[in-house]
Design a protein around this motif. Structure first.
Motif, mmCIF file in Angstrom:
data_model
loop_
_atom_site.group_PDB
_atom_site.id
_atom_site.type_symbol
_atom_site.label_atom_id
_atom_site.label_comp_id
_atom_site.label_asym_id
_atom_site.label_seq_id
_atom_site.Cartn_x
_atom_site.Cartn_y
_atom_site.Cartn_z
ATOM 1 N N LYS A 22 -25.611 -6.128 -7.431
ATOM 2 C CA LYS A 22 -24.456 -5.418 -7.986
ATOM 3 C C LYS A 22 -24.256 -4.086 -7.274
ATOM 4 N N ALA A 23 -25.347 -3.402 -6.976
ATOM 5 C CA ALA A 23 -25.261 -2.125 -6.269
ATOM 6 C C ALA A 23 -24.720 -2.322 -4.853
ATOM 7 N N VAL A 24 -25.208 -3.346 -4.165
ATOM 8 C CA VAL A 24 -24.733 -3.623 -2.809
ATOM 9 C C VAL A 24 -23.243 -3.956 -2.834
ATOM 10 N N LEU A 25 -22.844 -4.799 -3.778
ATOM 11 C CA LEU A 25 -21.426 -5.162 -3.892
ATOM 12 C C LEU A 25 -20.571 -3.923 -4.186
ATOM 13 N N GLY A 26 -21.044 -3.084 -5.090
ATOM 14 C CA GLY A 26 -20.308 -1.866 -5.425
ATOM 15 C C GLY A 26 -20.152 -0.944 -4.226
ATOM 16 N N ALA A 31 -17.002 1.185 0.245
ATOM 17 C CA ALA A 31 -16.850 1.444 1.679
ATOM 18 C C ALA A 31 -15.549 0.862 2.217
ATOM 19 N N VAL A 32 -15.186 -0.322 1.746
ATOM 20 C CA VAL A 32 -13.931 -0.940 2.189
ATOM 21 C C VAL A 32 -12.741 -0.099 1.741
ATOM 22 N N ILE A 33 -12.716 0.295 0.475
ATOM 23 C CA ILE A 33 -11.614 1.116 -0.028
ATOM 24 C C ILE A 33 -11.577 2.460 0.691
ATOM 25 N N PHE A 34 -12.734 3.070 0.891
ATOM 26 C CA PHE A 34 -12.795 4.346 1.608
ATOM 27 C C PHE A 34 -12.239 4.197 3.021
ATOM 28 N N THR A 35 -12.614 3.125 3.704
ATOM 29 C CA THR A 35 -12.132 2.878 5.063
ATOM 30 C C THR A 35 -10.612 2.722 5.094
ATOM 31 N N VAL A 36 -10.066 2.000 4.137
ATOM 32 C CA VAL A 36 -8.611 1.805 4.078
ATOM 33 C C VAL A 36 -7.914 3.156 3.856
ATOM 34 N N TYR A 37 -8.425 3.960 2.929
ATOM 35 C CA TYR A 37 -7.829 5.279 2.678
ATOM 36 C C TYR A 37 -7.928 6.190 3.901
ATOM 37 N N VAL A 38 -9.095 6.219 4.530
ATOM 38 C CA VAL A 38 -9.275 7.075 5.712
ATOM 39 C C VAL A 38 -8.351 6.624 6.843
ATOM 40 N N ALA A 39 -8.262 5.311 7.055
ATOM 41 C CA ALA A 39 -7.368 4.793 8.095
ATOM 42 C C ALA A 39 -5.924 5.176 7.795
ATOM 43 N N PHE A 40 -5.534 5.088 6.544
ATOM 44 C CA PHE A 40 -4.179 5.466 6.127
ATOM 45 C C PHE A 40 -3.899 6.937 6.434
ATOM 46 N N ILE A 41 -4.813 7.801 6.030
ATOM 47 C CA ILE A 41 -4.636 9.244 6.252
ATOM 48 C C ILE A 41 -4.673 9.573 7.745
ATOM 49 N N ILE A 65 6.423 3.846 2.808
ATOM 50 C CA ILE A 65 6.449 3.441 1.395
ATOM 51 C C ILE A 65 5.658 2.148 1.217
ATOM 52 N N TYR A 66 5.910 1.177 2.078
ATOM 53 C CA TYR A 66 5.230 -0.111 1.960
ATOM 54 C C TYR A 66 3.732 -0.004 2.251
ATOM 55 N N VAL A 67 3.382 0.777 3.242
ATOM 56 C CA VAL A 67 1.959 0.933 3.565
ATOM 57 C C VAL A 67 1.252 1.669 2.425
ATOM 58 N N GLY A 68 1.866 2.698 1.878
ATOM 59 C CA GLY A 68 1.288 3.421 0.739
ATOM 60 C C GLY A 68 1.117 2.519 -0.470
ATOM 61 N N LEU A 69 2.123 1.709 -0.754
ATOM 62 C CA LEU A 69 2.017 0.757 -1.866
ATOM 63 C C LEU A 69 0.911 -0.264 -1.606
ATOM 64 N N PHE A 70 0.794 -0.704 -0.359
ATOM 65 C CA PHE A 70 -0.273 -1.644 -0.022
ATOM 66 C C PHE A 70 -1.638 -1.029 -0.314
ATOM 67 N N VAL A 71 -1.845 0.216 0.079
ATOM 68 C CA VAL A 71 -3.136 0.877 -0.144
ATOM 69 C C VAL A 71 -3.438 0.930 -1.640
ATOM 70 N N ILE A 72 -2.450 1.270 -2.440
ATOM 71 C CA ILE A 72 -2.652 1.359 -3.890
ATOM 72 C C ILE A 72 -2.947 -0.016 -4.477
ATOM 73 N N VAL A 73 -2.122 -1.006 -4.141
ATOM 74 C CA VAL A 73 -2.302 -2.350 -4.682
ATOM 75 C C VAL A 73 -3.631 -2.945 -4.211
ATOM 76 N N PHE A 74 -3.973 -2.731 -2.948
ATOM 77 C CA PHE A 74 -5.240 -3.224 -2.406
ATOM 78 C C PHE A 74 -6.411 -2.659 -3.202
ATOM 79 N N SER A 75 -6.368 -1.379 -3.505
ATOM 80 C CA SER A 75 -7.448 -0.738 -4.259
ATOM 81 C C SER A 75 -7.558 -1.318 -5.666
ATOM 82 N N VAL A 76 -6.419 -1.520 -6.308
ATOM 83 C CA VAL A 76 -6.420 -2.083 -7.661
ATOM 84 C C VAL A 76 -6.951 -3.518 -7.636
ATOM 85 N N VAL A 77 -6.507 -4.308 -6.672
ATOM 86 C CA VAL A 77 -6.951 -5.702 -6.577
ATOM 87 C C VAL A 77 -8.450 -5.771 -6.288
ATOM 88 N N LEU A 78 -8.928 -4.968 -5.363
ATOM 89 C CA LEU A 78 -10.354 -4.979 -5.034
ATOM 90 C C LEU A 78 -11.197 -4.539 -6.237
#
Length: 106
Positions: A22-26, A31-41, A65-78
């Motif tokens: 569970k810790a590894v998965l978390g 890390a995936v969400i952080f990478t997506v946010y950093v890449a976006f910024i 707008i679409y890329v920002g929405l993708f980042v938000i939706v991706f985070s919620v889905v993950l």
């Protein structure tokens, strides 16, 4: 559940294995969400004109707008996927360990 039973559950090998998974998965999902946010910024900082480009000629909506929405939706889905796994597989493993410990105590 008393302290002794809780300690037995926490020290059970199956529970420790599940907690480690569970810790590894978390951390992996974080890390995936952080990478997506950093890449976006970074992309905004390096090439803001791309995000300012309209989706279609004469359109008011930009790619940003679409890329920002993708980042938000991706985070919620993950996050939803993590919760689904944690409340499914991991919760079942916890219940099995508790059941085993309770049977041993009887």
């Amino acid at each position: 559940m008393d302290k002794q039973t809780a300690q037995k559950v926490l020290s059970h090998p199956k529970f420790q294995k599940m907690a480690a998974q569970k810790a590894v998965l978390g951390w992996l999902f974080s890390a995936v969400i952080f990478t997506v946010y950093v890449a976006f910024i970074l992309f905004i900082g390096i090439s803001p004109q791309v995000f300012a480009t309209p989706v279609a000629p004469g359109s008011v909506t930009t790619w940003g707008i679409y890329v920002g929405l993708f980042v938000i939706v991706f985070s919620v889905v993950l996050t939803g996927v993590y919760v689904y796994i944690a409340n499914g597989k991991f919760e079942q493993a916890t219940r099995e360990v508790v059941r085993e410990v309770m049977e041993i105590e009887k």
